[in-house]
Design an enzyme around this catalytic site. Structure first.
Site, PDB file in Angstrom:
ATOM      1  N   LYS A  22       0.842  -1.211   0.000  1.00  0.00           N
ATOM      2  CA  LYS A  22       0.000   0.000   0.000  1.00  0.00           C
ATOM      3  C   LYS A  22       0.867   1.246   0.000  1.00  0.00           C
ATOM      4  O   LYS A  22       0.666   2.168  -0.785  1.00  0.00           O
ATOM      5  CB  LYS A  22      -0.918   0.045   1.212  1.00  0.00           C
ATOM      6  N   ASN A  23       1.871   1.297   0.865  1.00  0.00           N
ATOM      7  CA  ASN A  23       2.628   2.542   1.032  1.00  0.00           C
ATOM      8  C   ASN A  23       3.608   2.824  -0.088  1.00  0.00           C
ATOM      9  O   ASN A  23       4.159   3.919  -0.167  1.00  0.00           O
ATOM     10  CB  ASN A  23       3.290   2.564   2.409  1.00  0.00           C
ATOM     11  N   CYS A 116      -5.464   8.061   8.607  1.00  0.00           N
ATOM     12  CA  CYS A 116      -5.883   7.543   9.917  1.00  0.00           C
ATOM     13  C   CYS A 116      -5.619   8.568  11.018  1.00  0.00           C
ATOM     14  O   CYS A 116      -4.590   9.230  11.021  1.00  0.00           O
ATOM     15  CB  CYS A 116      -5.128   6.254  10.236  1.00  0.00           C
ATOM     16  N   ARG A 121      -0.134  14.528  12.965  1.00  0.00           N
ATOM     17  CA  ARG A 121       0.403  14.286  11.608  1.00  0.00           C
ATOM     18  C   ARG A 121       0.602  15.583  10.811  1.00  0.00           C
ATOM     19  O   ARG A 121       0.045  15.747   9.717  1.00  0.00           O
ATOM     20  CB  ARG A 121      -0.480  13.305  10.839  1.00  0.00           C
ATOM     21  N   ASP A 304       3.599   0.271  11.957  1.00  0.00           N
ATOM     22  CA  ASP A 304       2.386  -0.278  11.342  1.00  0.00           C
ATOM     23  C   ASP A 304       2.084  -1.701  11.799  1.00  0.00           C
ATOM     24  O   ASP A 304       0.997  -2.216  11.554  1.00  0.00           O
ATOM     25  CB  ASP A 304       2.493  -0.224   9.818  1.00  0.00           C
ATOM     26  N   ARG A 396      -9.114  -0.103   3.463  1.00  0.00           N
ATOM     27  CA  ARG A 396      -8.225   0.875   2.842  1.00  0.00           C
ATOM     28  C   ARG A 396      -6.847   0.282   2.534  1.00  0.00           C
ATOM     29  O   ARG A 396      -6.149   0.732   1.648  1.00  0.00           O
ATOM     30  CB  ARG A 396      -8.016   2.079   3.776  1.00  0.00           C
TER      31      ARG A 396
HETATM   32  C1  EPZ Z   1       3.946   6.840   6.302  1.00  0.00           C
HETATM   33  O1  EPZ Z   1       3.178   7.862   6.922  1.00  0.00           O
HETATM   34  C2  EPZ Z   1       2.963   5.679   6.116  1.00  0.00           C
HETATM   35  N1  EPZ Z   1       1.847   6.152   5.313  1.00  0.00           N
HETATM   36  C3  EPZ Z   1       2.440   5.234   7.476  1.00  0.00           C
HETATM   37  O2  EPZ Z   1       1.620   4.093   7.278  1.00  0.00           O
HETATM   38  C4  EPZ Z   1       3.601   4.810   8.344  1.00  0.00           C
HETATM   39  O3  EPZ Z   1       3.131   4.517   9.622  1.00  0.00           O
HETATM   40  C5  EPZ Z   1       4.619   5.983   8.451  1.00  0.00           C
HETATM   41  O4  EPZ Z   1       5.034   6.395   7.142  1.00  0.00           O
HETATM   42  C6  EPZ Z   1       5.855   5.594   9.231  1.00  0.00           C
HETATM   43  O5  EPZ Z   1       6.449   4.469   8.699  1.00  0.00           O
HETATM   44  C7  EPZ Z   1       2.017   6.211   3.974  1.00  0.00           C
HETATM   45  O6  EPZ Z   1       3.046   5.869   3.413  1.00  0.00           O
HETATM   46  C8  EPZ Z   1       0.857   6.740   3.189  1.00  0.00           C
HETATM   47  P1  EPZ Z   1       6.017  10.027   8.602  1.00  0.00           P
HETATM   48  P2  EPZ Z   1       3.717   9.364   7.039  1.00  0.00           P
HETATM   49  O7  EPZ Z   1       6.028  11.288   7.815  1.00  0.00           O
HETATM   50  O8  EPZ Z   1       4.455   9.707   5.789  1.00  0.00           O
HETATM   51  C9  EPZ Z   1       5.887  13.248  12.149  1.00  0.00           C
HETATM   52  C10 EPZ Z   1      -0.277   2.748   7.530  1.00  0.00           C
HETATM   53  O9  EPZ Z   1      -0.865   2.236   8.496  1.00  0.00           O
HETATM   54  N2  EPZ Z   1       5.970  14.260  11.070  1.00  0.00           N
HETATM   55  O10 EPZ Z   1       7.188   9.144   8.537  1.00  0.00           O
HETATM   56  O11 EPZ Z   1       2.610  10.214   7.457  1.00  0.00           O
HETATM   57  C11 EPZ Z   1       4.529  12.526  12.129  1.00  0.00           C
HETATM   58  O12 EPZ Z   1       3.539  13.266  12.775  1.00  0.00           O
HETATM   59  C12 EPZ Z   1       0.221   4.193   7.611  1.00  0.00           C
HETATM   60  O13 EPZ Z   1      -0.047   2.165   6.458  1.00  0.00           O
HETATM   61  C13 EPZ Z   1       6.076  15.593  11.404  1.00  0.00           C
HETATM   62  O14 EPZ Z   1       6.110  15.944  12.579  1.00  0.00           O
HETATM   63  O15 EPZ Z   1       4.741   9.167   8.253  1.00  0.00           O
HETATM   64  C14 EPZ Z   1       4.846  11.221  12.806  1.00  0.00           C
HETATM   65  O16 EPZ Z   1       4.781  11.375  14.177  1.00  0.00           O
HETATM   66  C15 EPZ Z   1      -0.083   4.845   8.917  1.00  0.00           C
HETATM   67  N3  EPZ Z   1       6.134  16.507  10.397  1.00  0.00           N
HETATM   68  C16 EPZ Z   1       6.273  10.954  12.342  1.00  0.00           C
HETATM   69  O17 EPZ Z   1       6.823  12.206  11.916  1.00  0.00           O
HETATM   70  C17 EPZ Z   1       6.089  16.148   9.068  1.00  0.00           C
HETATM   71  O18 EPZ Z   1       6.126  17.012   8.181  1.00  0.00           O
HETATM   72  C18 EPZ Z   1       6.360   9.941  11.198  1.00  0.00           C
HETATM   73  O19 EPZ Z   1       5.658  10.417  10.118  1.00  0.00           O
HETATM   74  C19 EPZ Z   1       5.972  14.777   8.751  1.00  0.00           C
HETATM   75  C20 EPZ Z   1       5.914  13.845   9.771  1.00  0.00           C
END
Ligand code: EPZ
Length: 417
Positions: A22-23, A116, A121, A304, A396
């Site tokens: 998915k990702n 989610c 986020r 995840d 999803r």
């Molecule tokens: C991706 O989300 C995945 N989603 C998530 O999978 C996965 O859990 C996550 O990466 C971590 O591996 C998709 O690929 C669509 P991050 P993403 O940016 O990109 C903070 C699932 O269940 N952050 O690595 O949103 C954020 O709040 C989903 O398949 C900031 O603070 O994750 C979080 O605490 C859920 N500012 C942490 O970093 C930013 O600009 C990790 O977020 C971006 C992120």
């Protein structure tokens, strides 16, 4: 509207084949718009996030042709216009159109992404990267406008190794003037899949999979083809089910290294499994040793799989600590596990899980994608019948989950509400 109904305590035996990640998929589909011409994406999973992206790509006047798990996207009529709020909020990955359209047109208007509810986020790291490359960011209510006279290379230090920010910056940098370096980049394997795609389009991306990614901008990109890698999270979910109910359950079509952190934890708990080149055969472990698990960025234990893993920990002989460190609100499933009889103390994102608990089937609700998969796992090992509502979250990200589980002996079905 439907619900999932599970009669628990049935052994899982046979083979489950894993679909595309998915990702990766939700990053590759927007990326096709960077290219001029036709792109082919193979091994695309049958999940509703895919359909949400199809609607956005069509809203931008691109043509999509789908044949089974293969899709062709033609950008000849691509029009850069505002992506509607209704479509933007349907999934998190709509934010990838920011990097793509900014890279290609130096202008994008888009609403805050959905996804989610597992934490605040924010997208500040994405925007910081775009600004470093010369973009002006304005925001009103929930809409972002990004504009750049010219996008230029930049040296970007991510304060957190964000998956989304790393990929989005790669998109904009691929068509910028000059060289962009992303320091403390995320190392998730899906990022390598995306970089391979960009490079096949004619981009110059080096270092994907490491914490330093260097992108030399090019003038334009051309259509090409790419295969989506197997979904390590879907695989991990079924592997956890095998550790609880498996009788030579084969999870096939995986890249075992991608699940190393999970396999290490299962070995520590005493779970027996046999790794093949692209599969694992796993059997139920009747005497699970207690362990502590902390979620981390790749290659650490994936956030995840944290929620499904917590269900396995309810069956360990002793006390386990499950700590979520990536998202601040990924605990929505615990009250439902407690309702089923699990003995869990929750302190913020740290759960102290006293095993072994006998779970009893009851009515529960999915709160998010991976929380939903954890509740399916709980229903499969529970005494009696479990009914799960709000299952759209689950559909999803898990393709054909009812069919895949039924095919290996689970008593699981969809029912109209
Ligand atoms: C991706 O989300 C995945 N989603 C998530 O999978 C996965 O859990 C996550 O990466 C971590 O591996 C998709 O690929 C669509 P991050 P993403 O940016 O990109 C903070 C699932 O269940 N952050 O690595 O949103 C954020 O709040 C989903 O398949 C900031 O603070 O994750 C979080 O605490 C859920 N500012 C942490 O970093 C930013 O600009 C990790 O977020 C971006 C992120």
């Amino acid at each position: 509207m439907e619900k999932i109904v599970i009669d628990g305590k049935h052994t899982l035996s046979g083979k489950i084949t894993i679909g595309g990640a998915k990702n990766s998929t939700v990053a590759l589909i927007p990326a096709a718009l960077l290219a001029d011409g036709v792109s082919t994406i193979k091994n695309v999973p049958n999940i509703t996030d895919r359909d949400a992206l199809f609607d956005i790509v069509k809203e931008l006047d691109c043509e999509i042709v789908q044949k089974g798990k293969e899709i062709k996207i033609d950008t000849k009529n691509l029009t850069n216009k505002t992506i509607s709020q209704e479509l933007s909020v349907r999934l998190r990955a709509s934010y990838y159109f920011m990097g793509v359209l900014l890279g290609k047109y130096k202008h994008v208007e888009i609403y805050f992404p959905g996804g989610c509810n597992i934490g605040q986020r924010p997208i500040d790291l994405h925007l910081k990267g775009f600004k470093a490359m010369g973009a002006k960011v304005t925001k009103n209510k929930h809409k972002y406008m990004l504009d750049a006279e010219e996008l230029h290379g930049a040296n970007i230090n991510l304060t957190f190794a964000s998956v989304g920010a790393t990929i989005n910056i790669m998109y904009a940098a691929s068509l910028a003037n000059g060289v962009t370096t992303i320091n403390n980049a995320a190392k998730e394997v899906e990022i390598i899949n995306v970089a391979d795609y960009l490079n096949k389009m004619g981009a110059k991306v080096a270092g994907a999979g490491t914490s330093t990614i260097v992108i030399e901008g090019v003038k334009k990109l051309h259509g090409t083809d790419i295969e989506v890698i197997p979904d390590r999270i879907e695989a991990g979910t079924y592997i956890l089910m095998g550790a609880l109910l498996g009788d030579n359950l084969v999870v096939d079509g995986i890249i075992p290294e991608h699940n190393k952190a999970l396999f290490d934890k299962l070995s520590e708990m005493g779970v027996k499994f046999t790794l093949g080149r692209r599969s694992v055969t796993i059997n139920r472990c009747k005497n699970l040793k207690p362990v502590n698990v902390t979620t981390e960025v790749y290659p650490g234990f994936p956030t995840d799989l944290g929620q499904p893993m917590s269900v396995l920990l309810t069956q360990a002989n002793g006390t386990c600590i499950m700590e979520e460190t990536i998202f601040e609100n990924r605990v929505g499933h615990y009250p439902y596990l407690q309702k089923m009889g699990a003995n869990i103390e929750l302190n913020g994102s740290v759960a102290t899980i006293h095993g072994k608990s006998k779970l009893i089937g009851t009515d529960i609700n999915a709160t998010d994608l991976r929380g939903g998969s954890a509740l399916i796992l709980a229903g499969l090992i529970a005494e009696g019948t479990t009914t799960i509502r709000d299952i759209d979250y689950i559909l999803r990200g898990y393709e054909n989950i009812i069919h895949k589980l039924s095919s290996v002996g689970a008593k699981i079905r969809l029912e109209e509400i």
